[in-house]
Design an enzyme around this catalytic site. Structure first.
Site, mmCIF file in Angstrom:
data_model
loop_
_atom_site.group_PDB
_atom_site.id
_atom_site.type_symbol
_atom_site.label_atom_id
_atom_site.label_comp_id
_atom_site.label_asym_id
_atom_site.label_seq_id
_atom_site.Cartn_x
_atom_site.Cartn_y
_atom_site.Cartn_z
ATOM 1 N N CYS A 490 0.821 -1.210 0.000
ATOM 2 C CA CYS A 490 0.000 0.000 0.000
ATOM 3 C C CYS A 490 0.851 1.255 0.000
ATOM 4 O O CYS A 490 0.351 2.348 -0.270
ATOM 5 C CB CYS A 490 -0.943 -0.002 1.202
ATOM 6 S SG CYS A 490 -2.379 -1.075 0.953
ATOM 7 N N ASP A 522 -16.644 5.051 -0.314
ATOM 8 C CA ASP A 522 -16.692 4.095 0.790
ATOM 9 C C ASP A 522 -15.675 3.002 0.486
ATOM 10 O O ASP A 522 -14.905 3.102 -0.480
ATOM 11 C CB ASP A 522 -18.105 3.523 0.929
ATOM 12 C CG ASP A 522 -18.467 3.244 2.388
ATOM 13 O OD1 ASP A 522 -17.642 2.606 3.073
ATOM 14 O OD2 ASP A 522 -19.542 3.681 2.835
ATOM 15 N N ASP A 523 -15.689 1.927 1.311
ATOM 16 C CA ASP A 523 -14.708 0.870 1.111
ATOM 17 C C ASP A 523 -14.964 0.072 -0.162
ATOM 18 O O ASP A 523 -14.049 -0.565 -0.683
ATOM 19 C CB ASP A 523 -14.709 -0.078 2.322
ATOM 20 C CG ASP A 523 -14.131 0.599 3.566
ATOM 21 O OD1 ASP A 523 -13.290 1.496 3.392
ATOM 22 O OD2 ASP A 523 -14.521 0.238 4.681
ATOM 23 N N HIS A 614 -8.479 1.801 -7.849
ATOM 24 C CA HIS A 614 -7.232 1.779 -7.081
ATOM 25 C C HIS A 614 -6.133 2.336 -7.973
ATOM 26 O O HIS A 614 -6.109 2.085 -9.176
ATOM 27 C CB HIS A 614 -6.895 0.351 -6.654
ATOM 28 C CG HIS A 614 -5.613 0.238 -5.882
ATOM 29 N ND1 HIS A 614 -5.541 0.477 -4.527
ATOM 30 C CD2 HIS A 614 -4.357 -0.062 -6.284
ATOM 31 C CE1 HIS A 614 -4.288 0.316 -4.127
ATOM 32 N NE2 HIS A 614 -3.553 -0.023 -5.166
#
Length: 870
Positions: A490, A522-523, A614
């Site tokens: 990450c 959100d996730d 992402h």
């Protein structure tokens, strides 16, 4: 510490352990400084010395640092943008490829990817040169040099924020800018825009001339041609056009006198040349039967008639406009200082109003050095422009350039003769001397073109840190030193501030079915499946194969959505997976924004939402999407839905694999690649809808496994066989030429293993088109089986909807081809010499066979263990 004769003037300490690299500079009393680079082993080592003098820097030694290699020239520190592919810029492009400036990314913005060489244009019009012989192909030149090519038109500059505004896509940033865009026709005369064929802009005149030539040859009546403009350009073109028309008329068995010419000029003929030149060409015009009308300008142009200042009316079926051209208006409107519209530059070719902006060629007006708008001056400005661009990027003092006042002009006469003009001296013409001068001119022109058509093989340097980074300042050096310490996991994510700025700049498409998306992050995304629908999911990801992030973004999303469209589903939302190269924060932000701007433009066009994603940093640009689509179960198209007697239809041409393999080697012509990119960026949403409407139940998109690989998948899914017509398969321009050069995709050998599925492989393998059925495609078209009675209507509807290459390429048969010797031979490939007939179908049904992937990711077709047992 001491350096040279004095004490340290500036000491630089770079701390790569801090989250934000910091820099401390203390002024002292010396003229030199030491650069210390972090080695990656917890220590610093001295790399180079450079001296300061005021705001300028003089290089003493090459500078490197212990940094990982990001690309051919290291991380991007500065962006140099060249607008236009004029004569000066092609020199700059080549020189910056042969002697790279590490840390500098060069981007060419070009309205046309083929730039004409003005010195050979009259010869091309006269029929002495082909189109390719007198045009520089900018794409192979940029590929050779490692530069980005953006095929678009610049329409303005944001000088305050240093961005180039483009016509059909987002703006791009620059640190240094050069403009070489040529000039446009000055048509202030009434009717000139409606009833003339303009010579400027020069890049399109070849096509306009060919259209004029066709009109003349198809008209039996006498054709009267008026050429307006008495400069050297108008003189050469008038003589070249007359020569070509006479030759073509004689070839057609018509009288060479059926086309008559007049040349009209407001002043004297060739006023900037010596009187001896004027007399020579007046004699040539007289001998060739061309009337020259001097000192009588054009007041208006009507259909079939030119009205002069004297009131004389000159009949003209065709009017060629070759008057003094005008500059484009947008540089002045953007705020650059101009001289009668031309960009005002100093003797260094830098703008007199804005530092870091340069101009050359016809668009520039050099203060103190007024010169005619001639190609010879644009060619001569190439070396000083290149030198001063390098100096500017390195923080060095610019050098003045004084253009020559007198130059040699070799002016062609249409036939293979020329006249030499040098100051007051002239000689040549329709004589043996003139023929010799033509050969000399031809040699000079071909030599110039050869410089940009044949690229040398260059070794790629691998510097650690660039001189440009040093010139950019300590803060830049500090940021770049942190590159080797980039984290994985990450820790490789694009920073939140960069990401938020990019997202704020994007026009993010959405749909009501997206309950939780980017509008309320959100996730995970939450997407509703409408009642009566089934969800269709797919994913795709690949690294960039083009140097334009905007176009890459468009292609990546078209490619990813292709599987969804091929199922007959409507894509509702995607999640993006984006990777951008390591670099300075501003470079990472712009690269990500450009790429995602291209992607969102396509998503908006097809009505699909961007629901999340992402992003991360990596060694190269890459992009992929997870796609969520929906469809009515009964409307789904599957690979196994084919029926005997149905017709195979494909909606896009093939050949992207070999074309881009050639493009990587700088062997593909620019116009080939441009057409391929246009095809790849075309969404297949409407095509898929039309296929469903015309009864298709079996469909796939043609991608990595090639046309044959995906057809075999359909055959196996339906337990049927197919006849593929090699002569009918649409092929992208240039693909066959690339195959003749022996260039194929790196995936081609793996795809060729599927040749065991071809029943008549030995009989068809010699067809030069045959390798194309294994060519891996990116963002390819739909391959579908349509009921025979609906095929023609379907093809016509596809063409009307913007898929002009749509056509029938085969049919589905129930049994194996008679020539098949193994159960996996489910495809018969026919051409004009190897036709499949009704008797060519055996009595043996196609049996189920396992379709397993081999270790290379392609699809060999081994017989199943169950069948072996039988």
């Amino acid at each position: 510490r001491s350096a040279g004769e004095g004490s340290l003037r500036r000491s630089i300490a770079i701390d790569s352990y801090m989250d934000a690299a910091s820099l401390a500079i203390n002024a002292r009393h010396s003229s030199a400084a030491q650069v210390f680079a972090f080695t990656g082993r917890g220590e610093f080592r001295r790399k180079s010395t450079f001296a300061f003098k005021g705001s300028q820097r003089s290089r003493r030694a090459p500078a490197t640092a212990a940094m990982g290699k990001m690309n051919d020239s290291g991380p991007v520190v500065k962006d140099l943008v060249l607008i236009g592919g004029g004569h000066s810029h092609v020199y700059v492009l080549k020189m910056l490829g042969m002697n790279k400036l590490p840390g500098v990314r060069v981007t060419l913005v070009a309205k046309e990817v083929n730039t004409p060489y003005s010195g050979m244009l009259p010869g091309h019009i006269a029929g002495h040169y082909t189109w390719d012989e007198c045009h520089v192909d900018l794409r192979p030149l940029c590929t050779f040099a490692g530069h980005r090519l953006i095929h678009d038109e610049a329409v303005s500059i944001d000088l305050e924020n240093k961005r180039v505004i483009l016509k059909g896509r987002p703006s791009i940033s620059y640190d240094a800018l050069s403009i070489d865009i040529g000039i446009t026709p000055a048509k202030a005369v009434q009717g000139a825009s409606d009833y003339t064929t303009p010579v400027k802009p020069i890049y399109g005149f070849g096509e306009r001339w060919e259209a004029l030539l066709d009109r003349v040859l198809s008209t039996p009546a006498q054709t009267r041609v008026a050429v307006v403009g008495g400069g050297a350009g108008g003189v050469e073109l008038a003589l070249a056009m007359q020569h070509r028309l006479q030759v073509e008329l004689e070839k057609a068995g018509q009288s060479a006198d059926r086309a008559s010419f007049k040349l009209i000029t407001r002043g004297k003929l060739m006023p900037t040349h010596a009187s001896s030149i004027r007399k020579t060409f007046l004699d040539i015009f007289h001998d060739r039967g061309i009337e020259v009308i001097e000192e009588d300008g054009v007041e208006s142009v009507l259909k079939g008639e030119v009205v002069l200042s004297s009131g004389r009316k000159v009949p003209a079926d065709e009017c060629i406009w070759c008057t003094q051209a005008a500059p484009q208006s947008w540089p002045g409107e953007a705020g650059l200082e101009t001289d009668n519209g031309f960009i005002k530059v100093s003797a260094t070719l830098e703008s007199t109003s804005h530092s870091g902006v340069f101009a050359a060629g016809d668009v520039a007006s050099v203060v103190g050095h007024p010169r005619p708008k001639a190609g010879v001056f644009a060619v001569r400005q190439g070396p000083p422009l290149h030198d001063n661009l390098r100096r500017y990027l390195l923080g060095e003092k610019l050098v003045d350039f004084s253009p020559q006042k007198v130059f040699l002009g070799l002016i062609s006469t249409g036939s293979k003769h020329a006249v030499a003009s040098y100051g007051s001296v002239s000689f040549g013409g329709a004589s043996s001397t003139g023929a010799m001068l033509w050969k000399w001119k031809d040699h000079i022109d071909r030599k110039w073109m050869k410089m940009y058509q044949e690229m040398p093989v260059m070794a790629s340097p691998e510097p650690d840190v660039s001189e440009v980074a040093l010139a950019a300042g300590p803060a830049t050096i500090a940021a770049l030193q942190a590159v080797p310490m980039r984290c994985g996991g990450c820790g490789a994510k694009v920073g939140a501030s960069v990401l938020s700025r990019v997202m704020a700049r994007l026009n993010i498409p959405t749909r009501p079915e997206v309950e939780v998306g980017l509008d309320q992050p959100d996730d995970a995304a939450v997407i509703t499946v409408p009642p009566g629908m089934v969800a269709v999911h797919t994913v795709d990801f690949f690294r960039s194969f083009v140097d334009d992030p905007y176009i890459f973004g468009q292609i990546a999303v078209v490619h990813a959505l292709g599987d969804c469209w091929a199922m007959g589903a409507e894509p509702h939302a995607v999640l993006a997976i984006a990777q951008v190269p390591y670099g300075l924060e501003s470079q990472v932000e712009d690269e990500l924004w450009q790429m995602m701007s291209g992607a969102t433009a396509v998503l908006e066009e097809v009505g699909c939402a961007l629901a999340g994603g992402h992003s991360c940093e990596g060694a190269e640009l890459a992009l992929g999407f997870s796609v969520h689509g929906v469809a009515k179960r009964e409307k789904l198209m599957k690979k196994g839905g084919m029926k005997p007697g149905q017709v195979l239809i494909v909606t896009k041409p093939i050949g992207t694999g070999t074309l881009f393999a050639a493009d990587m080697r700088a062997q593909a012509e620019g116009r080939w690649v441009t057409k391929a990119l246009d095809s790849m960026r075309k969404p297949s949403a409407v095509a898929a809808q039309l296929l469903v409407e015309h009864g298709a139940k079996a469909c796939t998109d043609v991608t990595g496994f090639g046309l044959l690989g995906h057809l075999v998948e359909m055959c196996k899914g339906a337990n049927l066989a197919a006849v593929l017509d090699l002569d009918e398969i649409p092929v992208l321009d240039g693909a066959e030429e690339c195959l003749k050069m022996g260039i194929t995709s790196s995936l081609q050998p793996a795809n060729v293993r599927l040749s065991r599925a071809v029943a008549n492989r030995d009989g068809i393998a010699n067809n030069p088109r045959y390798p194309l059925i294994y060519d891996p495609q990116t963002a390819g078209g739909m391959l579908a089986a349509v009921p025979k009675e609906n095929a023609e209507a379907c093809i016509e509807a596809l063409r009307q909807a913007g898929y002009p290459s749509s056509c029938r390429i085969g049919e589905i048969i129930e049994h194996l081809p008679a020539v098949a010797t193994a159960p996996e031979q489910v495809v018969f490939v026919q051409d004009a010499r190897n036709k499949f007939s009704a008797s060519g179908e055996s009595k043996e049904r196609v049996r189920p066979i396992d379709l397993n992937n081999c270790e290379t990711g392609t699809c060999e077709i081994p017989i199943s263990q169950k069948q072996k047992a039988k």
